[in-house]
Design a protein around this motif. Structure first.
Motif, PDB file in Angstrom:
ATOM      1  N   CYS A 176       1.297  21.998  69.971  1.00  0.00           N
ATOM      2  CA  CYS A 176      -0.094  21.840  70.393  1.00  0.00           C
ATOM      3  C   CYS A 176      -0.933  22.936  69.734  1.00  0.00           C
ATOM      4  N   GLU A 177      -2.190  22.615  69.480  1.00  0.00           N
ATOM      5  CA  GLU A 177      -3.082  23.562  68.812  1.00  0.00           C
ATOM      6  C   GLU A 177      -2.450  24.088  67.522  1.00  0.00           C
ATOM      7  N   GLU A 178      -1.860  23.168  66.779  1.00  0.00           N
ATOM      8  CA  GLU A 178      -1.192  23.521  65.520  1.00  0.00           C
ATOM      9  C   GLU A 178      -2.225  23.928  64.471  1.00  0.00           C
ATOM     10  N   LYS A 179      -2.102  25.129  63.933  1.00  0.00           N
ATOM     11  CA  LYS A 179      -3.014  25.573  62.882  1.00  0.00           C
ATOM     12  C   LYS A 179      -2.638  24.924  61.555  1.00  0.00           C
ATOM     13  N   PHE A 180      -3.661  24.609  60.773  1.00  0.00           N
ATOM     14  CA  PHE A 180      -3.405  24.147  59.415  1.00  0.00           C
ATOM     15  C   PHE A 180      -4.485  24.704  58.509  1.00  0.00           C
ATOM     16  N   SER A 181      -4.171  24.765  57.253  1.00  0.00           N
ATOM     17  CA  SER A 181      -5.150  25.218  56.268  1.00  0.00           C
ATOM     18  C   SER A 181      -4.828  24.569  54.935  1.00  0.00           C
ATOM     19  N   GLY A 182      -5.812  24.527  54.086  1.00  0.00           N
ATOM     20  CA  GLY A 182      -5.606  23.937  52.773  1.00  0.00           C
ATOM     21  C   GLY A 182      -6.858  24.106  51.938  1.00  0.00           C
ATOM     22  N   THR A 183      -6.880  23.423  50.815  1.00  0.00           N
ATOM     23  CA  THR A 183      -8.019  23.505  49.908  1.00  0.00           C
ATOM     24  C   THR A 183      -8.483  22.101  49.573  1.00  0.00           C
ATOM     25  N   ILE A 184      -9.760  21.842  49.765  1.00  0.00           N
ATOM     26  CA  ILE A 184     -10.327  20.532  49.471  1.00  0.00           C
ATOM     27  C   ILE A 184     -10.518  20.396  47.968  1.00  0.00           C
ATOM     28  N   ALA A 185      -9.756  19.475  47.382  1.00  0.00           N
ATOM     29  CA  ALA A 185      -9.844  19.188  45.942  1.00  0.00           C
ATOM     30  C   ALA A 185      -9.751  20.456  45.108  1.00  0.00           C
ATOM     31  N   GLY A 186      -8.899  21.398  45.545  1.00  0.00           N
ATOM     32  CA  GLY A 186      -8.663  22.611  44.784  1.00  0.00           C
ATOM     33  C   GLY A 186      -9.813  23.586  44.770  1.00  0.00           C
ATOM     34  N   CYS A 187     -10.798  23.406  45.664  1.00  0.00           N
ATOM     35  CA  CYS A 187     -12.009  24.223  45.574  1.00  0.00           C
ATOM     36  C   CYS A 187     -12.400  24.890  46.889  1.00  0.00           C
ATOM     37  N   TYR A 188     -12.544  24.128  47.958  1.00  0.00           N
ATOM     38  CA  TYR A 188     -13.085  24.652  49.207  1.00  0.00           C
ATOM     39  C   TYR A 188     -11.979  24.799  50.255  1.00  0.00           C
ATOM     40  N   LYS A 189     -11.898  25.977  50.835  1.00  0.00           N
ATOM     41  CA  LYS A 189     -10.874  26.231  51.837  1.00  0.00           C
ATOM     42  C   LYS A 189     -11.249  25.572  53.158  1.00  0.00           C
ATOM     43  N   ILE A 190     -10.260  24.980  53.809  1.00  0.00           N
ATOM     44  CA  ILE A 190     -10.473  24.381  55.113  1.00  0.00           C
ATOM     45  C   ILE A 190      -9.379  24.869  56.059  1.00  0.00           C
ATOM     46  N   THR A 191      -9.757  25.205  57.280  1.00  0.00           N
ATOM     47  CA  THR A 191      -8.795  25.600  58.304  1.00  0.00           C
ATOM     48  C   THR A 191      -9.125  24.836  59.575  1.00  0.00           C
ATOM     49  N   GLY A 192      -8.138  24.656  60.426  1.00  0.00           N
ATOM     50  CA  GLY A 192      -8.382  23.943  61.672  1.00  0.00           C
ATOM     51  C   GLY A 192      -7.169  23.937  62.566  1.00  0.00           C
ATOM     52  N   ARG A 193      -7.288  23.205  63.686  1.00  0.00           N
ATOM     53  CA  ARG A 193      -6.196  23.040  64.647  1.00  0.00           C
ATOM     54  C   ARG A 193      -6.150  21.584  65.080  1.00  0.00           C
ATOM     55  N   SER A 194      -4.970  21.093  65.313  1.00  0.00           N
ATOM     56  CA  SER A 194      -4.797  19.747  65.851  1.00  0.00           C
ATOM     57  C   SER A 194      -4.435  19.846  67.325  1.00  0.00           C
ATOM     58  N   ASP A 195      -4.919  18.898  68.134  1.00  0.00           N
ATOM     59  CA  ASP A 195      -4.675  18.963  69.574  1.00  0.00           C
ATOM     60  C   ASP A 195      -3.190  18.858  69.906  1.00  0.00           C
ATOM     61  N   ARG A 196      -2.544  17.807  69.385  1.00  0.00           N
ATOM     62  CA  ARG A 196      -1.122  17.628  69.700  1.00  0.00           C
ATOM     63  C   ARG A 196      -0.424  16.874  68.579  1.00  0.00           C
ATOM     64  N   LEU A 197       0.720  17.393  68.140  1.00  0.00           N
ATOM     65  CA  LEU A 197       1.627  16.654  67.271  1.00  0.00           C
ATOM     66  C   LEU A 197       2.750  16.134  68.156  1.00  0.00           C
TER      67      LEU A 197
END
Length: 243
Positions: free
Chosen positions: A89-110
């Motif tokens: 729950c509240e799993e953090k994730f991060s990545g890069t949108i099309a190799g350019c813009y950083k994105i971070t977030g959390r998902s409610d439940r896996l």
């Protein structure tokens, strides 16, 4: 936001915390969820929410909703909310949108659902029309055509950046049993890479522009914190009326 919207937002945050604790082994098990609900409500960390004027009726409404969901799951034998299928729950994730813009977030439940790993995004609301999945186009196609990101783009982003996901769904806690669970069609996620590229191109255009142009026709405009800066006419009328 008006007082009702603010309290609903606070209750939504509380219910999300409750669902997180419930799915990670709440005290007494999931069939004793009401005890966990009350303990979390009376906890020190919830003191600020608990002291909001008039919030008790909202608390009772939240419990009624959860009782209905619990009863429906017992009757059907298919548990999704009051289930022991959570991976995290509240799993953090991060990545890069099309190799350019950083994105971070959390998902409610896996969770493991019918043998698949899925992400569940809980909405403490009814299912508004804006959530209806387009049938004649995709989230990407709608974005290219109208310049508006469908709310389900959130589910596409989860699946794009969280490894191992095989499905995604919204769950509307304030809906009736037949409309609560909205499974996202898998074919809508097949062009996730193109959607990331389209988002990147839109961000490039915004950042490269001479100014940020407000969109007063956006359904989200009324909730924006910067209305005093963009010159939204309705904001000044409302302000004069409140003074």
């Amino acid at each position: 936001m008006d007082d009702d919207e603010k309290i609903n937002m606070q209750m939504g945050n509380f219910v999300h915390k409750f669902l997180q604790q419930l799915s990670t082994g709440g005290k007494g098990g999931r069939d004793n969820w009401e005890t966990l609900f009350e303990e979390l409500w009376e906890s020190d960390e919830n003191a600020e929410v608990r002291d909001i004027d008039g919030i008790n009726i909202y608390k009772q409404n939240a419990k009624i909703l959860l009782k209905e969901i619990y009863a429906d799951e017992l009757e059907s034998g298919e548990r999704l909310v009051f289930a022991d299928n959570a991976i995290s729950c509240e799993e953090k994730f991060s990545g890069t949108i099309a190799g350019c813009y950083k994105i971070t977030g959390r998902s409610d439940r896996l969770a493991r659902i019918s043998g698949r790993t899925e992400v569940i995004d809980f909405k403490y609301s009814t299912k508004k029309a804006k959530f209806n999945i387009p049938t004649r186009t995709t989230v990407l196609g709608r974005f290219r055509e109208k310049g508006i990101l469908h709310p389900a783009a959130q589910l596409v982003i989860y699946q794009h950046f969280i490894e191992g996901l095989e499905g995604a769904r919204f769950y509307f806690l304030k809906e009736s049993s037949k409309d609560r669970d909205m499974v996202f069609p898998p074919e809508q996620s097949t062009d996730a890479n193109e959607l990331m590229t389209a988002i990147k191109e839109r961000l490039d255009a915004i950042i490269g522009g001479s100014e940020l142009v407000p969109d007063h026709n956006s359904p989200e405009c009324e909730f924006c914190q910067f209305q005093a800066l963009c010159g939204r006419e309705a904001y000044y009328k409302a302000s004069r009326g409140n003074n």
